[in-house]
Design a protein around this motif. Structure first.
Motif, short mmCIF file in Angstrom:
data_model
loop_
_atom_site.label_atom_id
_atom_site.label_comp_id
_atom_site.label_asym_id
_atom_site.label_seq_id
_atom_site.Cartn_x
_atom_site.Cartn_y
_atom_site.Cartn_z
N ILE A 186 0.88 -1.19 0.17
CA ILE A 186 0.12 -0.08 -0.11
C ILE A 186 0.83 1.03 0.08
CG2 ILE A 186 -1.34 1.48 1.26
CD1 ILE A 186 -2.96 -1.40 2.27
N GLU A 187 2.05 1.20 0.97
CA GLU A 187 2.70 2.22 0.98
C GLU A 187 3.46 2.55 -0.47
OE1 GLU A 187 5.41 1.58 4.31
OE2 GLU A 187 3.79 1.80 5.83
N GLN A 188 3.97 1.28 -1.11
CA GLN A 188 4.67 1.70 -2.36
C GLN A 188 3.78 2.28 -3.47
OE1 GLN A 188 6.11 -2.12 -2.90
NE2 GLN A 188 7.82 -1.94 -1.56
N ALA A 189 2.50 1.59 -3.36
CA ALA A 189 1.52 2.34 -4.36
C ALA A 189 1.13 3.56 -4.38
CB ALA A 189 0.26 1.33 -4.41
N GLN A 190 0.80 3.98 -2.89
CA GLN A 190 0.85 5.26 -2.54
C GLN A 190 1.94 6.34 -3.18
OE1 GLN A 190 -0.50 5.19 1.57
NE2 GLN A 190 -2.59 4.85 0.93
N GLN A 191 2.93 5.80 -2.79
CA GLN A 191 4.02 6.71 -3.21
C GLN A 191 4.22 6.69 -4.71
OE1 GLN A 191 6.31 8.10 -0.96
NE2 GLN A 191 7.28 9.28 -2.87
N ALA A 192 4.06 5.64 -5.37
CA ALA A 192 4.21 5.80 -6.80
C ALA A 192 3.02 6.82 -7.63
CB ALA A 192 3.86 4.17 -7.50
N GLN A 193 1.76 6.80 -6.72
CA GLN A 193 1.00 7.65 -7.15
C GLN A 193 1.18 9.11 -6.99
OE1 GLN A 193 -2.75 6.76 -4.99
NE2 GLN A 193 -4.07 7.87 -6.63
N THR A 194 2.03 9.35 -5.67
CA THR A 194 2.29 10.85 -5.35
C THR A 194 3.42 11.15 -6.33
OG1 THR A 194 1.80 10.32 -3.26
CG2 THR A 194 3.50 12.01 -3.46
N ASP A 195 4.49 10.26 -6.96
CA ASP A 195 5.68 10.46 -7.54
C ASP A 195 5.16 10.76 -9.14
OD1 ASP A 195 7.07 10.33 -5.16
OD2 ASP A 195 7.99 8.34 -5.73
N ASP A 196 4.04 10.43 -9.30
CA ASP A 196 3.67 10.44 -10.96
C ASP A 196 3.45 11.80 -11.02
OD1 ASP A 196 3.10 9.81 -13.45
OD2 ASP A 196 1.27 8.62 -13.09
N THR A 197 4.07 12.48 -11.84
CA THR A 197 4.00 14.00 -12.00
C THR A 197 3.38 13.97 -13.37
OG1 THR A 197 5.98 14.13 -13.01
CG2 THR A 197 6.00 14.65 -10.64
N LYS A 198 2.42 15.21 -13.36
CA LYS A 198 1.62 15.25 -14.71
C LYS A 198 2.48 16.00 -15.82
CE LYS A 198 -2.59 17.03 -16.16
NZ LYS A 198 -3.99 17.34 -15.57
#
Length: 150
Positions: free
Chosen positions: A27-39
């Protein structure tokens, strides 16, 4: 609680804790990936990446919830007294294998003997539950004779 039951119980707790830890980390990794994904200029790609990360978070949250349910089930197991009737927390020896009625945690080896940790709600658990020494049951064409209940 007998030493055997204690070892089986601890093995089930370790199994569930490992599942909880793995789900939490995912969960933490997926949330981090979501946060790191820049537009980027490819807005569609950005939205797809965020959605995939969100779906991964949701999948892992469901796994975490299931693991927490298993821990609750383990915490309900009585560790006191000698049992003569198979119930949650029982170690049941049959002529076709040894079973620990707790949670479905697979095969656990203790002192060179294998025990199948099964949920009382599983097909085999439903057949074992309520049985005493000497009783028999059949499942999937296989006959089982209860040799001991601890």
């Amino acid at each position: 609680m007998s030493i055997l039951k204690e070892q089986l119980y601890k093995a089930c707790v370790a199994y569930v804790q490992q599942r909880i830890q793995a789900a939490t980390e995912a969960i933490e990794q997926a949330q981090q990936a979501q946060t790191d994904d820049t537009k980027s200029s490819a807005g569609d790609k950005y939205e797809t990446g965020r959605e995939m990360a969100q779906q991964e978070t949701n999948r892992n949250a469901a796994q975490l919830a299931e693991a927490n349910k298993l821990m609750v089930a383990l915490n309900r197991i009585s560790t006191n007294g000698n049992l003569t009737t198979a119930e949650a927390g029982s170690v049941v020896a049959t002529d076709n294998g040894n079973f620990y009625l707790a949670v479905s945690a697979g095969t656990i080896s203790v002192d060179g003997k294998s025990y199948f940790a099964v949920s009382a709600a599983s097909p085999i658990g439903l057949h074992i539950k309520g049985k005493t020494v000497g009783e028999k049951f059949s499942l999937n064409g296989k006959d089982y004779n209860i040799l001991s209940v601890e």
